[in-house]
Design a protein around this motif. Structure first.
Motif, PDB file in Angstrom:
ATOM      1  N   GLY A 224       0.790  -1.219   0.000  1.00 15.08           N
ATOM      2  CA  GLY A 224       0.000   0.000   0.000  1.00 15.08           C
ATOM      3  C   GLY A 224       0.828   1.277   0.000  1.00 15.08           C
ATOM      4  O   GLY A 224       0.296   2.368   0.175  1.00 15.08           O
ATOM      5  N   LYS A 225       2.139   1.164  -0.219  1.00 13.76           N
ATOM      6  CA  LYS A 225       2.997   2.342  -0.268  1.00 13.76           C
ATOM      7  C   LYS A 225       3.062   2.872  -1.701  1.00 13.76           C
ATOM      8  O   LYS A 225       3.060   2.100  -2.654  1.00 13.76           O
ATOM      9  CB  LYS A 225       4.401   2.004   0.223  1.00 13.76           C
ATOM     10  N   ILE A 226       3.113   4.187  -1.811  1.00 13.71           N
ATOM     11  CA  ILE A 226       3.176   4.823  -3.129  1.00 13.71           C
ATOM     12  C   ILE A 226       4.555   4.567  -3.738  1.00 13.71           C
ATOM     13  O   ILE A 226       5.578   4.898  -3.141  1.00 13.71           O
ATOM     14  CB  ILE A 226       2.917   6.332  -3.026  1.00 13.71           C
ATOM     15  N   ILE A 227       4.560   3.983  -4.934  1.00  9.19           N
ATOM     16  CA  ILE A 227       5.831   3.746  -5.618  1.00  9.19           C
ATOM     17  C   ILE A 227       5.985   4.652  -6.838  1.00  9.19           C
ATOM     18  O   ILE A 227       7.077   4.769  -7.389  1.00  9.19           O
ATOM     19  CB  ILE A 227       6.009   2.259  -6.012  1.00  9.19           C
ATOM     20  N   ARG A 228       4.904   5.297  -7.258  1.00 14.31           N
ATOM     21  CA  ARG A 228       4.987   6.260  -8.355  1.00 14.31           C
ATOM     22  C   ARG A 228       3.861   7.272  -8.208  1.00 14.31           C
ATOM     23  O   ARG A 228       2.728   6.920  -7.909  1.00 14.31           O
ATOM     24  CB  ARG A 228       4.892   5.568  -9.709  1.00 14.31           C
ATOM     25  N   ASP A 229       4.200   8.519  -8.413  1.00 16.31           N
ATOM     26  CA  ASP A 229       3.219   9.598  -8.331  1.00 16.31           C
ATOM     27  C   ASP A 229       3.428  10.511  -9.521  1.00 16.31           C
ATOM     28  O   ASP A 229       4.513  11.036  -9.725  1.00 16.31           O
ATOM     29  CB  ASP A 229       3.404  10.375  -7.033  1.00 16.31           C
ATOM     30  N   ARG A 230       2.395  10.671 -10.313  1.00 15.23           N
ATOM     31  CA  ARG A 230       2.419  11.611 -11.433  1.00 15.23           C
ATOM     32  C   ARG A 230       1.369  12.668 -11.124  1.00 15.23           C
ATOM     33  O   ARG A 230       0.177  12.390 -11.101  1.00 15.23           O
ATOM     34  CB  ARG A 230       2.075  10.921 -12.759  1.00 15.23           C
ATOM     35  N   ARG A 231       1.834  13.881 -10.844  1.00 10.32           N
ATOM     36  CA  ARG A 231       0.931  14.953 -10.454  1.00 10.32           C
ATOM     37  C   ARG A 231       0.926  16.025 -11.518  1.00 10.32           C
ATOM     38  O   ARG A 231       1.972  16.439 -11.998  1.00 10.32           O
ATOM     39  CB  ARG A 231       1.387  15.545  -9.125  1.00 10.32           C
ATOM     40  N   TYR A 232      -0.260  16.484 -11.850  1.00 18.80           N
ATOM     41  CA  TYR A 232      -0.430  17.527 -12.857  1.00 18.80           C
ATOM     42  C   TYR A 232      -1.220  18.666 -12.231  1.00 18.80           C
ATOM     43  O   TYR A 232      -2.282  18.442 -11.661  1.00 18.80           O
ATOM     44  CB  TYR A 232      -1.152  16.978 -14.087  1.00 18.80           C
ATOM     45  N   ILE A 233      -0.680  19.874 -12.338  1.00 20.86           N
ATOM     46  CA  ILE A 233      -1.338  21.032 -11.739  1.00 20.86           C
ATOM     47  C   ILE A 233      -1.586  22.089 -12.811  1.00 20.86           C
ATOM     48  O   ILE A 233      -0.953  22.093 -13.851  1.00 20.86           O
ATOM     49  CB  ILE A 233      -0.482  21.648 -10.616  1.00 20.86           C
ATOM     50  N   THR A 234      -2.519  22.974 -12.525  1.00 20.05           N
ATOM     51  CA  THR A 234      -2.752  24.129 -13.377  1.00 20.05           C
ATOM     52  C   THR A 234      -1.783  25.206 -12.919  1.00 20.05           C
ATOM     53  O   THR A 234      -1.850  25.656 -11.781  1.00 20.05           O
ATOM     54  CB  THR A 234      -4.205  24.623 -13.233  1.00 20.05           C
ATOM     55  N   LEU A 235      -0.854  25.581 -13.777  1.00 16.10           N
ATOM     56  CA  LEU A 235       0.183  26.521 -13.385  1.00 16.10           C
ATOM     57  C   LEU A 235      -0.254  27.977 -13.425  1.00 16.10           C
ATOM     58  O   LEU A 235       0.516  28.859 -13.064  1.00 16.10           O
ATOM     59  CB  LEU A 235       1.411  26.343 -14.285  1.00 16.10           C
ATOM     60  N   GLN A 236      -1.468  28.230 -13.828  1.00 11.96           N
ATOM     61  CA  GLN A 236      -1.929  29.607 -13.995  1.00 11.96           C
ATOM     62  C   GLN A 236      -1.720  30.449 -12.731  1.00 11.96           C
ATOM     63  O   GLN A 236      -1.250  31.567 -12.806  1.00 11.96           O
ATOM     64  CB  GLN A 236      -3.396  29.615 -14.388  1.00 11.96           C
ATOM     65  N   ASN A 237      -2.079  29.929 -11.563  1.00 13.25           N
ATOM     66  CA  ASN A 237      -1.968  30.698 -10.324  1.00 13.25           C
ATOM     67  C   ASN A 237      -0.870  30.187  -9.402  1.00 13.25           C
ATOM     68  O   ASN A 237      -0.707  30.696  -8.308  1.00 13.25           O
ATOM     69  CB  ASN A 237      -3.286  30.637  -9.543  1.00 13.25           C
ATOM     70  N   TRP A 238      -0.146  29.163  -9.794  1.00 19.37           N
ATOM     71  CA  TRP A 238       0.837  28.528  -8.920  1.00 19.37           C
ATOM     72  C   TRP A 238       1.971  29.503  -8.596  1.00 19.37           C
ATOM     73  O   TRP A 238       2.466  30.191  -9.481  1.00 19.37           O
ATOM     74  CB  TRP A 238       1.375  27.282  -9.609  1.00 19.37           C
ATOM     75  N   PRO A 239       2.415  29.558  -7.315  1.00 25.03           N
ATOM     76  CA  PRO A 239       3.504  30.476  -6.968  1.00 25.03           C
ATOM     77  C   PRO A 239       4.756  30.197  -7.810  1.00 25.03           C
ATOM     78  O   PRO A 239       5.152  29.051  -7.974  1.00 25.03           O
ATOM     79  CB  PRO A 239       3.782  30.160  -5.497  1.00 25.03           C
TER      80      PRO A 239
ATOM     81  N   SER B 274       5.204  30.147 -10.888  1.00 17.14           N
ATOM     82  CA  SER B 274       4.985  29.341 -12.094  1.00 17.14           C
ATOM     83  C   SER B 274       5.668  29.954 -13.313  1.00 17.14           C
ATOM     84  O   SER B 274       6.133  29.229 -14.190  1.00 17.14           O
ATOM     85  CB  SER B 274       3.498  29.148 -12.364  1.00 17.14           C
ATOM     86  N   ASP B 275       5.769  31.278 -13.339  1.00 14.90           N
ATOM     87  CA  ASP B 275       6.441  31.892 -14.489  1.00 14.90           C
ATOM     88  C   ASP B 275       7.901  31.483 -14.564  1.00 14.90           C
ATOM     89  O   ASP B 275       8.426  31.171 -15.633  1.00 14.90           O
ATOM     90  CB  ASP B 275       6.301  33.416 -14.426  1.00 14.90           C
ATOM     91  N   LYS B 276       8.580  31.411 -13.414  1.00  9.79           N
ATOM     92  CA  LYS B 276       9.982  30.973 -13.385  1.00  9.79           C
ATOM     93  C   LYS B 276      10.098  29.485 -13.738  1.00  9.79           C
ATOM     94  O   LYS B 276      11.013  29.080 -14.446  1.00  9.79           O
ATOM     95  CB  LYS B 276      10.584  31.233 -12.014  1.00  9.79           C
ATOM     96  N   MET B 277       9.150  28.676 -13.239  1.00  8.53           N
ATOM     97  CA  MET B 277       9.163  27.258 -13.523  1.00  8.53           C
ATOM     98  C   MET B 277       8.956  27.003 -15.009  1.00  8.53           C
ATOM     99  O   MET B 277       9.668  26.201 -15.630  1.00  8.53           O
ATOM    100  CB  MET B 277       8.051  26.549 -12.716  1.00  8.53           C
TER     101      MET B 277
ATOM    102  N   GLY C 243      11.181  25.602 -20.345  1.00  8.59           N
ATOM    103  CA  GLY C 243      11.055  25.959 -21.749  1.00  8.59           C
ATOM    104  C   GLY C 243       9.633  25.887 -22.261  1.00  8.59           C
ATOM    105  O   GLY C 243       9.396  25.618 -23.426  1.00  8.59           O
ATOM    106  N   LEU C 244       8.672  26.149 -21.379  1.00  9.48           N
ATOM    107  CA  LEU C 244       7.257  26.088 -21.774  1.00  9.48           C
ATOM    108  C   LEU C 244       6.732  27.457 -22.156  1.00  9.48           C
ATOM    109  O   LEU C 244       7.138  28.455 -21.714  1.00  9.48           O
ATOM    110  CB  LEU C 244       6.409  25.519 -20.635  1.00  9.48           C
TER     111      LEU C 244
END
Length: 66
Positions: free
Chosen positions: A40-55, A57-60, A65-66
């Motif tokens: 039951g332990k996490i062995i893989r995590d793929r997370r997708y976020i909306t970068l519009q408001n993320w702190p 995010s412009d630098k990231m 190169g996005l």
């Protein structure tokens, strides 16, 4: 978390991350795909976020190169 789905050793979680920046409430939705091992332990995590408001995010985006 808003919704979670599970099938076998795979779990999908949808939610909203919230924080305060310069006294303004901010939030961004995300979805995470998890793969669990037999214990039951996490062995893989793929997370997708909306970068519009993320702190910072412009630098990231610039570094990626996005």
């Amino acid at each position: 978390l808003a919704l979670t789905y599970a099938k076998g050793n795979q779990v999908v979680a949808e939610g909203v991350v919230s924080w305060t920046q310069n006294r303004a409430a901010k939030e961004a939705p995300f979805i995470s795909f998890l793969l669990l091992d037999k214990d039951g332990k996490i062995i893989r995590d793929r997370r997708y976020i909306t970068l519009q408001n993320w702190p910072a995010s412009d630098k990231m985006k610039e570094q990626l190169g996005l």
